[in-house]
Design a protein around this motif. Sequence first.
Motif, PDB file in Angstrom:
ATOM      1  N   ARG A 278       0.841  -1.213   0.000  1.00 31.12           N
ATOM      2  CA  ARG A 278       0.000   0.000   0.000  1.00 31.12           C
ATOM      3  C   ARG A 278       0.863   1.245   0.000  1.00 31.12           C
ATOM      4  NH1 ARG A 278      -3.754  -0.853   4.817  1.00 31.12           N
ATOM      5  NH2 ARG A 278      -2.799  -2.874   5.026  1.00 31.12           N
ATOM      6  N   GLY A 279       2.019   1.164   0.630  1.00 31.27           N
ATOM      7  CA  GLY A 279       2.915   2.318   0.711  1.00 31.27           C
ATOM      8  C   GLY A 279       3.504   2.732  -0.622  1.00 31.27           C
ATOM      9  N   ILE A 280       3.603   1.796  -1.558  1.00 30.47           N
ATOM     10  CA  ILE A 280       4.206   2.159  -2.852  1.00 30.47           C
ATOM     11  C   ILE A 280       3.166   2.362  -3.948  1.00 30.47           C
ATOM     12  CG2 ILE A 280       6.404   1.045  -2.343  1.00 30.47           C
ATOM     13  CD1 ILE A 280       5.541  -1.265  -4.172  1.00 30.47           C
ATOM     14  N   TRP A 281       1.906   2.042  -3.674  1.00 31.22           N
ATOM     15  CA  TRP A 281       0.874   2.282  -4.680  1.00 31.22           C
ATOM     16  C   TRP A 281       0.727   3.771  -4.922  1.00 31.22           C
ATOM     17  CZ3 TRP A 281      -3.695  -1.326  -2.928  1.00 31.22           C
ATOM     18  CH2 TRP A 281      -3.426  -2.622  -3.363  1.00 31.22           C
ATOM     19  N   SER A 282       0.523   4.111  -6.170  1.00 37.07           N
ATOM     20  CA  SER A 282       0.294   5.503  -6.539  1.00 37.07           C
ATOM     21  C   SER A 282      -1.204   5.748  -6.585  1.00 37.07           C
ATOM     22  CB  SER A 282       0.920   5.797  -7.910  1.00 37.07           C
ATOM     23  OG  SER A 282       0.538   7.075  -8.339  1.00 37.07           O
ATOM     24  N   TRP A 283      -1.737   6.357  -5.545  1.00 37.06           N
ATOM     25  CA  TRP A 283      -3.174   6.600  -5.479  1.00 37.06           C
ATOM     26  C   TRP A 283      -3.604   7.669  -6.474  1.00 37.06           C
ATOM     27  CZ3 TRP A 283      -5.661   2.919  -3.137  1.00 37.06           C
ATOM     28  CH2 TRP A 283      -5.040   2.206  -2.128  1.00 37.06           C
ATOM     29  N   ASP A 284      -2.671   8.527  -6.887  1.00 36.83           N
ATOM     30  CA  ASP A 284      -3.009   9.583  -7.841  1.00 36.83           C
ATOM     31  C   ASP A 284      -3.426   9.028  -9.198  1.00 36.83           C
ATOM     32  OD1 ASP A 284      -2.389  11.478  -5.920  1.00 36.83           O
ATOM     33  OD2 ASP A 284      -0.341  11.746  -6.652  1.00 36.83           O
ATOM     34  N   ASN A 285      -2.815   7.934  -9.599  1.00 38.05           N
ATOM     35  CA  ASN A 285      -3.076   7.373 -10.928  1.00 38.05           C
ATOM     36  C   ASN A 285      -3.730   6.001 -10.876  1.00 38.05           C
ATOM     37  OD1 ASN A 285      -1.891   9.533 -12.372  1.00 38.05           O
ATOM     38  ND2 ASN A 285       0.117   8.765 -11.777  1.00 38.05           N
ATOM     39  N   MET A 286      -4.434   5.704  -9.779  1.00 35.81           N
ATOM     40  CA  MET A 286      -4.938   4.355  -9.614  1.00 35.81           C
ATOM     41  C   MET A 286      -5.984   3.948 -10.649  1.00 35.81           C
ATOM     42  SD  MET A 286      -7.103   4.557  -6.135  1.00 35.81           S
ATOM     43  CE  MET A 286      -8.749   3.930  -6.283  1.00 35.81           C
ATOM     44  N   TRP A 287      -6.635   4.903 -11.309  1.00 32.88           N
ATOM     45  CA  TRP A 287      -7.650   4.568 -12.301  1.00 32.88           C
ATOM     46  C   TRP A 287      -7.124   4.687 -13.730  1.00 32.88           C
ATOM     47  CZ3 TRP A 287     -11.298   1.843 -10.486  1.00 32.88           C
ATOM     48  CH2 TRP A 287     -11.781   2.052  -9.212  1.00 32.88           C
TER      49      TRP A 287
END
Length: 129
Positions: A86-95
């Motif tokens: 979860r720490g390395i996921w990019s939430w800005d571009n998740m879609w």
Amino acid sequence: MSRHLQVELALAPVEVTADQQDAIMSCLALTVDPKVQDVGLHVARILRESNKSDRRTLKAELESYLVSDDSNVDELLDSAVPDYVRGIWSWDNMWAMTLSPQNLQMMRPAPHDALPGASTTRATALSQG
């Protein structure tokens, strides 16, 4: 040879840290989790059944489902996704990938789907082929 070992061998020449490789393997393991597959199925249905083509509107529909009690996404994140992933996921571009024009086109009914008796969609045909 196990699928896990095949993926590990395929990643060997790619320059990633051990932590990044662990994160990749953890994410791949999630794809066989029935709870994760269920969320993916719901997302696919939303994309397929929506008559909206605007990415912003589709994103809002998806996020509305994911924050609903029906999705259990928070519980799934806590139980299935390690903190370091979860720490390395990019939430800005998740879609970005889900809402790419190519993916949206693939998820929409093919022209033959409108014909009486047609039951195989383009996505179903590809998944079976």
